[in-house]
Design a protein around this motif. Structure first.
Motif, mmCIF file in Angstrom:
data_model
loop_
_atom_site.group_PDB
_atom_site.id
_atom_site.type_symbol
_atom_site.label_atom_id
_atom_site.label_comp_id
_atom_site.label_asym_id
_atom_site.label_seq_id
_atom_site.Cartn_x
_atom_site.Cartn_y
_atom_site.Cartn_z
ATOM 1 N N UNK A 121 0.867 -1.268 0.184
ATOM 2 C CA UNK A 121 -0.051 -0.065 0.095
ATOM 3 C C UNK A 121 0.981 1.261 -0.021
ATOM 4 N N UNK A 122 1.851 1.282 0.621
ATOM 5 C CA UNK A 122 2.875 2.303 0.865
ATOM 6 C C UNK A 122 3.313 2.641 -0.643
ATOM 7 N N UNK A 129 0.852 7.014 -9.894
ATOM 8 C CA UNK A 129 -0.210 7.852 -10.334
ATOM 9 C C UNK A 129 -1.481 7.662 -9.468
ATOM 10 N N UNK A 130 -1.896 6.334 -9.567
ATOM 11 C CA UNK A 130 -3.213 6.310 -8.832
ATOM 12 C C UNK A 130 -3.036 6.875 -7.333
ATOM 13 N N UNK A 131 -1.880 6.226 -6.638
ATOM 14 C CA UNK A 131 -1.823 6.912 -5.145
ATOM 15 C C UNK A 131 -1.748 8.517 -5.169
ATOM 16 N N UNK A 132 -1.317 9.239 -6.102
ATOM 17 C CA UNK A 132 -1.427 10.535 -6.319
ATOM 18 C C UNK A 132 -2.847 11.145 -6.245
ATOM 19 N N UNK A 133 -3.545 10.423 -7.373
ATOM 20 C CA UNK A 133 -4.806 10.745 -7.503
ATOM 21 C C UNK A 133 -5.848 10.830 -6.283
ATOM 22 N N UNK A 134 -5.444 9.582 -5.360
ATOM 23 C CA UNK A 134 -6.350 9.516 -4.257
ATOM 24 C C UNK A 134 -6.003 10.481 -3.291
ATOM 25 N N UNK A 135 -4.838 11.131 -3.181
ATOM 26 C CA UNK A 135 -4.801 12.314 -2.292
ATOM 27 C C UNK A 135 -5.426 13.531 -3.043
ATOM 28 N N UNK A 136 -5.251 13.409 -4.397
ATOM 29 C CA UNK A 136 -5.651 14.737 -5.098
ATOM 30 C C UNK A 136 -7.305 14.852 -4.768
#
Length: 226
Positions: A121-122, A129-136
């Motif tokens: 997960x980390x 990119x998907x992880x960035x989109x989660x925060x975005x």
């Protein structure tokens, strides 16, 4: 749930990781504990008449399906309402199932699974990119949408991940009761880890530390009042 506090902590880590991902994207999942208990009960039932591989994979598929339903409905109705409905449904189905002994999973295996999930997960949240989109999406849903992020699809997948991880927690730790203790541990871990309920911020490392604290405290309380 055997092997306190190792099993309790590992279960909290797994469940909290899923909840943190949903919350960081601006959603919430109240059904994690109940889905975990349901999947653990289904796994125990299947273990009496099916190969172990099916007793593990079928309940995980069930958890993913629960997450998918949550994600689809949360797009149209408030997440708290939708996931509370899933909580009630999961508890009702669990109560209908016959009782069976929990599938025995060694604490070291459960801890290894939790560690693997946390690391994975980390990597996904911090380096993709998907992880960035989660925060975005969690930080500014409108801006993310204007930037071309499919907000509905991304949130749908976060609920799928949450449901899947809840099922893994249930199969590997067989949480006691109706899943309330696991739900409380997961929520406590997410909040202690600094994830805001408004979304946009959350780290796996801090959530894991929160899960260790919350899981240990709840395991101790369970042993004290048992």
């Amino acid at each position: 749930m055997t092997g306190f506090p190792a099993q309790a902590v590992a279960g909290a880590v797994i469940a909290a990781t899923g909840l943190m991902i949903v919350t960081a994207a601006g959603g919430f999942d109240l059904s994690i504990g109940a889905v975990a208990v349901l999947c653990g009960a289904v796994s125990a039932r299947l273990a009496t008449c099916m190969p172990v591989i099916l007793a593990v994979t079928v309940p995980i598929g069930l958890g993913v399906a629960c997450g998918l339903i949550n994600g689809l409905l949360a797009h149209r109705w408030p997440p708290f309402l939708v996931t509370f409905g899933m909580l009630a449904a999961a508890q009702a189905i669990t109560a209908w199932l016959p009782e069976n002994s929990a599938v025995a999973v060694a604490p070291i295996v459960t801890c290894a699974v939790a560690a693997g999930i946390a690391v994975g997960a980390h990597v996904v949240l911090a380096h993709t990119v998907w992880g960035f989109h989660v925060s975005f999406v969690g930080s500014n849903e409108d801006a993310a949408g204007h930037a071309g992020v499919d907000v509905a699809r991304l949130r749908l997948w976060t609920y799928v991940v949450s449901g899947g991880l809840a099922s893994v927690a249930g199969v590997t730790t067989a949480p006691p009761g109706n899943g309330l203790s696991l739900q409380v541990a997961a929520i406590g871990a997410v909040l202690l880890g600094g994830t805001t309920l408004k979304g946009g911020r959350g780290t796996v490392a801090a959530t894991v530390l929160g899960a260790v604290a919350a899981g240990t405290a709840l395991a101790a309380a369970h042993e004290w009042f048992r």
